[in-house]
Design an enzyme around this catalytic site. Structure first.
Site, PDB file in Angstrom:
ATOM      1  N   LYS A   1       0.831  -1.213   0.000  1.00 17.19           N
ATOM      2  CA  LYS A   1       0.000   0.000   0.000  1.00 17.19           C
ATOM      3  C   LYS A   1       0.863   1.259   0.000  1.00 17.19           C
ATOM      4  O   LYS A   1       0.363   2.364   0.165  1.00 17.19           O
ATOM      5  CB  LYS A   1      -0.904   0.038   1.243  1.00 17.19           C
TER       6      LYS A   1
ATOM      7  N   LYS B   1       2.673   2.230   2.347  1.00 14.92           N
ATOM      8  CA  LYS B   1       2.572   2.840   3.683  1.00 14.92           C
ATOM      9  C   LYS B   1       3.669   2.221   4.548  1.00 14.92           C
ATOM     10  O   LYS B   1       3.921   1.032   4.479  1.00 14.92           O
ATOM     11  CB  LYS B   1       1.209   2.503   4.319  1.00 14.92           C
TER      12      LYS B   1
HETATM   13  N1  C2G Z   1     -10.491   6.897   9.267  1.00 11.73           N
HETATM   14  C1  C2G Z   1     -11.506   7.795   9.605  1.00 11.73           C
HETATM   15  N2  C2G Z   1     -11.200   9.078   9.886  1.00 11.73           N
HETATM   16  C2  C2G Z   1      -9.909   9.507   9.861  1.00 11.73           C
HETATM   17  C3  C2G Z   1      -8.864   8.601   9.537  1.00 11.73           C
HETATM   18  C4  C2G Z   1      -9.181   7.288   9.240  1.00 11.73           C
HETATM   19  O1  C2G Z   1     -12.695   7.418   9.636  1.00 11.73           O
HETATM   20  N3  C2G Z   1      -9.647  10.804  10.153  1.00 11.73           N
HETATM   21  C5  C2G Z   1     -10.852   5.509   8.952  1.00 11.73           C
HETATM   22  C6  C2G Z   1     -10.487   5.091   7.535  1.00 11.73           C
HETATM   23  O2  C2G Z   1     -11.472   5.524   6.613  1.00 11.73           O
HETATM   24  C7  C2G Z   1     -10.451   3.576   7.667  1.00 11.73           C
HETATM   25  C8  C2G Z   1      -9.960   3.375   9.111  1.00 11.73           C
HETATM   26  O3  C2G Z   1     -10.151   4.634   9.802  1.00 11.73           O
HETATM   27  O4  C2G Z   1     -11.772   3.025   7.555  1.00 11.73           O
HETATM   28  C9  C2G Z   1      -8.503   2.982   9.181  1.00 11.73           C
HETATM   29  O5  C2G Z   1      -7.743   3.969   8.514  1.00 11.73           O
HETATM   30  P1  C2G Z   1      -6.276   3.552   7.956  1.00 11.73           P
HETATM   31  O6  C2G Z   1      -5.537   2.850   9.025  1.00 11.73           O
HETATM   32  O7  C2G Z   1      -5.688   4.745   7.266  1.00 11.73           O
HETATM   33  O8  C2G Z   1      -6.698   2.456   6.880  1.00 11.73           O
HETATM   34  P2  C2G Z   1      -6.252   2.348   5.333  1.00 11.73           P
HETATM   35  O9  C2G Z   1      -4.798   2.543   5.212  1.00 11.73           O
HETATM   36  O10 C2G Z   1      -7.194   3.214   4.576  1.00 11.73           O
HETATM   37  O11 C2G Z   1      -6.495   0.782   5.038  1.00 11.73           O
HETATM   38  O12 C2G Z   1      -8.064  -2.936   2.608  1.00 11.73           O
HETATM   39  C10 C2G Z   1      -8.357  -1.649   3.086  1.00 11.73           C
HETATM   40  C11 C2G Z   1      -7.136  -0.984   3.681  1.00 11.73           C
HETATM   41  O13 C2G Z   1      -6.487  -1.840   4.598  1.00 11.73           O
HETATM   42  C12 C2G Z   1      -7.585   0.300   4.376  1.00 11.73           C
END
Ligand code: C2G
Length: 131
Positions: free
Chosen positions: A44, A46
């Site tokens: 990803k 990340k």
């Molecule tokens: N999130 C949120 N508000 C934020 C930051 C994050 O609602 N200010 C939510 C994201 O939309 C996600 C969850 O928190 O549903 C986790 O965020 P991340 O750890 O950034 O997840 P991500 O990297 O988007 O991974 O297969 C899907 C991926 O693994 C998603």
């Protein structure tokens, strides 16, 4: 029992994560969080500050979370939903529409993100303070 599933990296835990987990849990009786492994995060593009085992321990300590499973790839979601008898798939709406293929297997819900906070913002703000 109504089972909910969600996915993420959950690095540098913040209130946006907690708001998502709380609302996801409120959609059912049991919440499974599928947590990106360090290897999948590399896919990803990340780089998590906390390694997977620590991010897993942190998530397991949250009262809204019932179970944490590893996320290895983009392709595992249908199997995860079927193998865990999931009723509802939940993600923040930055993913809106991206997982609609799961509608054949469960409900799909995109929740509004929490404004003004993100792991990236935390890292950037901390770097600015260093200067
Ligand atoms: N999130 C949120 N508000 C934020 C930051 C994050 O609602 N200010 C939510 C994201 O939309 C996600 C969850 O928190 O549903 C986790 O965020 P991340 O750890 O950034 O997840 P991500 O990297 O988007 O991974 O297969 C899907 C991926 O693994 C998603």
């Amino acid at each position: 029992m109504r089972k909910v599933i969600t996915y993420g990296t959950y690095d540098l835990l913040h209130v946006g994560h907690i708001n998502l987990l709380r609302r996801a849990r409120e959609l059912g009786d049991y919440l499974v969080v599928v947590l990106s492994t360090d290897e999948f995060n590399a896919i990803k593009n990340k780089k998590a500050y906390h390694p997977y085992e620590d991010r897993k321990k942190i998530l397991e300590s949250i009262k809204y979370v019932d179970e944490v499973l590893p996320e290895y790839n983009w392709e595992q979601k249908i199997d995860d939903v079927r193998n865990n008898d999931i009723d509802v798939f939940v993600m923040g709406d930055d993913w809106k529409g991206k997982f609609d293929f799961l509608k054949d297997y469960c409900e799909v819900v995109y929740l509004p993100r929490t404004e003004g906070i993100s792991t990236t913002k935390i890292k950037n703000d901390l770097n600015l303070k260093k200067e």
